[in-house]
Design a protein around this motif. Structure first.
Motif, PDB file in Angstrom:
ATOM      1  N   THR A 113      70.088  16.139  37.931  1.00  0.00           N
ATOM      2  CA  THR A 113      70.957  17.222  38.397  1.00  0.00           C
ATOM      3  C   THR A 113      71.468  18.045  37.223  1.00  0.00           C
ATOM      4  N   PHE A 114      71.919  17.355  36.177  1.00  0.00           N
ATOM      5  CA  PHE A 114      72.421  18.075  35.003  1.00  0.00           C
ATOM      6  C   PHE A 114      71.303  18.847  34.311  1.00  0.00           C
ATOM      7  N   ARG A 115      70.132  18.233  34.211  1.00  0.00           N
ATOM      8  CA  ARG A 115      68.979  18.925  33.611  1.00  0.00           C
ATOM      9  C   ARG A 115      68.606  20.164  34.435  1.00  0.00           C
ATOM     10  N   THR A 116      68.642  20.044  35.751  1.00  0.00           N
ATOM     11  CA  THR A 116      68.314  21.186  36.608  1.00  0.00           C
ATOM     12  C   THR A 116      69.269  22.342  36.352  1.00  0.00           C
ATOM     13  N   SER A 117      70.559  22.024  36.242  1.00  0.00           N
ATOM     14  CA  SER A 117      71.554  23.069  36.024  1.00  0.00           C
ATOM     15  C   SER A 117      71.429  23.715  34.651  1.00  0.00           C
ATOM     16  N   VAL A 118      71.094  22.927  33.639  1.00  0.00           N
ATOM     17  CA  VAL A 118      71.110  23.424  32.264  1.00  0.00           C
ATOM     18  C   VAL A 118      69.706  23.816  31.787  1.00  0.00           C
ATOM     19  N   ILE A 119      68.771  22.868  31.773  1.00  0.00           N
ATOM     20  CA  ILE A 119      67.411  23.173  31.326  1.00  0.00           C
ATOM     21  C   ILE A 119      66.758  24.170  32.280  1.00  0.00           C
ATOM     22  N   GLY A 120      66.978  23.977  33.582  1.00  0.00           N
ATOM     23  CA  GLY A 120      66.430  24.920  34.556  1.00  0.00           C
ATOM     24  C   GLY A 120      66.960  26.324  34.354  1.00  0.00           C
ATOM     25  N   ALA A 121      68.262  26.444  34.134  1.00  0.00           N
ATOM     26  CA  ALA A 121      68.849  27.764  33.888  1.00  0.00           C
ATOM     27  C   ALA A 121      68.270  28.391  32.627  1.00  0.00           C
ATOM     28  N   MET A 122      68.095  27.593  31.585  1.00  0.00           N
ATOM     29  CA  MET A 122      67.555  28.130  30.337  1.00  0.00           C
ATOM     30  C   MET A 122      66.113  28.611  30.528  1.00  0.00           C
ATOM     31  N   ASN A 123      65.320  27.832  31.265  1.00  0.00           N
ATOM     32  CA  ASN A 123      63.941  28.257  31.520  1.00  0.00           C
ATOM     33  C   ASN A 123      63.890  29.589  32.265  1.00  0.00           C
ATOM     34  N   LEU A 124      64.756  29.741  33.246  1.00  0.00           N
ATOM     35  CA  LEU A 124      64.772  30.989  34.009  1.00  0.00           C
ATOM     36  C   LEU A 124      65.334  32.145  33.188  1.00  0.00           C
ATOM     37  N   LEU A 125      66.307  31.865  32.351  1.00  0.00           N
ATOM     38  CA  LEU A 125      66.837  32.909  31.466  1.00  0.00           C
ATOM     39  C   LEU A 125      65.772  33.365  30.463  1.00  0.00           C
ATOM     40  N   GLU A 126      64.991  32.426  29.966  1.00  0.00           N
ATOM     41  CA  GLU A 126      63.903  32.803  29.066  1.00  0.00           C
ATOM     42  C   GLU A 126      62.869  33.665  29.796  1.00  0.00           C
ATOM     43  N   LEU A 127      62.591  33.328  31.045  1.00  0.00           N
ATOM     44  CA  LEU A 127      61.667  34.140  31.834  1.00  0.00           C
ATOM     45  C   LEU A 127      62.245  35.539  32.056  1.00  0.00           C
ATOM     46  N   ALA A 128      63.534  35.608  32.381  1.00  0.00           N
ATOM     47  CA  ALA A 128      64.180  36.910  32.563  1.00  0.00           C
ATOM     48  C   ALA A 128      64.136  37.730  31.283  1.00  0.00           C
ATOM     49  N   ARG A 129      64.349  37.072  30.172  1.00  0.00           N
ATOM     50  CA  ARG A 129      64.294  37.758  28.880  1.00  0.00           C
ATOM     51  C   ARG A 129      62.888  38.307  28.611  1.00  0.00           C
ATOM     52  N   ALA A 130      61.867  37.492  28.895  1.00  0.00           N
ATOM     53  CA  ALA A 130      60.489  37.913  28.644  1.00  0.00           C
ATOM     54  C   ALA A 130      60.054  39.038  29.581  1.00  0.00           C
ATOM     55  N   LYS A 131      60.526  39.009  30.828  1.00  0.00           N
ATOM     56  CA  LYS A 131      60.096  39.989  31.826  1.00  0.00           C
ATOM     57  C   LYS A 131      60.998  41.212  31.897  1.00  0.00           C
ATOM     58  N   PHE A 180      74.387  31.715  30.668  1.00  0.00           N
ATOM     59  CA  PHE A 180      74.228  33.089  31.166  1.00  0.00           C
ATOM     60  C   PHE A 180      75.045  34.062  30.316  1.00  0.00           C
ATOM     61  N   HIS A 181      76.277  33.683  30.020  1.00  0.00           N
ATOM     62  CA  HIS A 181      77.120  34.521  29.160  1.00  0.00           C
ATOM     63  C   HIS A 181      76.444  34.779  27.820  1.00  0.00           C
ATOM     64  N   ASP A 182      75.917  33.731  27.215  1.00  0.00           N
ATOM     65  CA  ASP A 182      75.362  33.863  25.863  1.00  0.00           C
ATOM     66  C   ASP A 182      74.041  34.616  25.847  1.00  0.00           C
ATOM     67  N   TYR A 183      73.194  34.418  26.856  1.00  0.00           N
ATOM     68  CA  TYR A 183      71.953  35.199  26.924  1.00  0.00           C
ATOM     69  C   TYR A 183      72.247  36.676  27.149  1.00  0.00           C
ATOM     70  N   HIS A 184      73.311  36.959  27.880  1.00  0.00           N
ATOM     71  CA  HIS A 184      73.700  38.346  28.105  1.00  0.00           C
ATOM     72  C   HIS A 184      74.170  38.996  26.807  1.00  0.00           C
ATOM     73  N   HIS A 185      75.040  38.301  26.096  1.00  0.00           N
ATOM     74  CA  HIS A 185      75.638  38.902  24.900  1.00  0.00           C
ATOM     75  C   HIS A 185      74.714  38.818  23.673  1.00  0.00           C
ATOM     76  N   GLN A 186      73.906  37.775  23.583  1.00  0.00           N
ATOM     77  CA  GLN A 186      73.031  37.630  22.419  1.00  0.00           C
ATOM     78  C   GLN A 186      71.682  38.324  22.603  1.00  0.00           C
TER      79      GLN A 186
END
Length: 345
Positions: A113-131, A180-186
């Motif tokens: 559950t914790f991995r889904t919330s954190v690692i999963g979010a990071m994977n999707l944020l990386e995809l959003a960044r790439a796309k 999410f905050h950090d991917y937005h600002h960084q």
């Protein structure tokens, strides 16, 4: 379910209009076979978008999305969000709903559950960044923990136990908000965050473990209705159609701060049990069980930000929403529909 339902293509067939923006978007919904995710997919497809559903089906159900199996604008990728995500072609928007919200289910494997919330979010944020995609995070009112204030506004920082059985979910969602905050600002990723309060409606699993499904299934089955604690703890219940409308409005907005989405109507568990008993006509007994560890005593959202920024407020009253929900569960369980509950399509 036909094998070709697992269609892994992901290119966008739509043309462009106006200032180079797609006439219809290609949208990825992580957790799209779940309760809320499947209702969101219904709306996105109805609006003409192409939808890619990414779900490992650990808690999501194929039945929730089966109606779209033959839709050429719908694709299902059966995958855990914790694994690297590769999508061919353009992706315009990403909705992250990939985490079980049911306490019995998220506590079954707290590390995952914790991995889904954190690692999963990071994977999707990386995809959003790439796309170059805009990305939505389904956060939760659980970030407020057992609140010491009421109503709970987005400025309240919460009262959360980091060392308990609910922490895998509560702290996982808090950490995801930080990402999410950090991917937005960084990195300049466009983010949208909804803090979702208790939601109910058709397609909840009968064994979901949350109070509405518990009461309704127990009442329809003639089993004892279990109230944890003395029944004085409160929740605010938002019907799923109202929530999906809020999610879509938030994604289309320019708001990058967290926004509460929920119904500010507040009910005790004892009041909810009485309503369900009356609507189902059950003779089931009410029995009390110990209150689970860290179970919040009160939950009621301040939706001022959603009203002002999104023009959103819930429209479906609890009585009406429960009628629809009871009808759904009666059909799924093969039970006769209570005569006092209106049948819904």
């Amino acid at each position: 379910m036909p094998d070709d339902f697992l269609n892994l293509g992901a290119g966008s067939p739509f043309g462009l209009f106006g200032r180079g923006r797609p006439a219809h978007k290609t949208v990825l919904v992580a957790g799209g076979a779940g309760f809320v995710g499947s209702h969101l997919i219904d709306r996105l497809l109805a609006n003409g978008h192409r939808v890619i559903c990414l779900d490992n089906l650990s808690t999501g159900r194929l039945a929730n999305i089966a109606a779209h199996a033959a839709n050429e604008r719908f694709t299902l990728i059966r995958q855990d969000v914790c694994d690297p995500i590769q999508i061919a072609g353009a992706v315009d928007e990403i909705f992250n709903l990939a985490c079980p919200a049911s306490p019995p289910k998220y506590q079954k494997d707290p590390v995952h559950t914790f991995r889904t919330s954190v690692i999963g979010a990071m994977n999707l944020l990386e995809l959003a960044r790439a796309k170059g995609a805009r990305i939505f995070q389904a956060s939760t009112s659980e970030v407020y923990g057992d609140p010491e204030v009421s109503l709970q506004s987005e400025n309240y920082r919460g009262n959360v136990n980091t060392f308990g059985p609910r922490a895998c979910y509560d702290e996982g969602k808090r950490a995801a908000e930080t990402l999410f905050h950090d991917y937005h600002h960084q990195h300049g990723v466009e983010i949208r965050i909804a803090r979702i309060f208790n939601t109910y409606g058709p397609r909840m699993c009968p064994d979901d473990g949350r109070v509405v499904s518990n009461f309704v299934v127990q009442a329809l089955s003639g089993r004892d209705m279990t109230i944890h604690g003395d029944g004085s703890q409160t929740r605010s219940f938002c019907y799923v159609d109202d929530l999906v409308e809020g999610i879509l409005r938030l994604m289309a907005s320019a708001v990058s701060e967290p926004v509460n989405l929920g119904n500010p109507g507040e009910f005790t568990m004892a009041e909810l049990a009485a309503i369900v008993r009356e609507k189902t006509g059950t003779t089931a007994r009410l029995v009390h069980r110990p209150l689970p560890t860290d179970d919040p005593r009160q939950r009621r959202p301040d939706i001022s930000r959603a009203r002002k920024a999104l023009g959103w407020a819930p429209l479906v009253a609890l009585s009406e929403g429960l009628d629809r929900t009871i009808a759904h569960f009666a059909a799924e369980l093969g039970r006769p529909l209570p005569s006092r509950t209106e049948k819904v399509a």
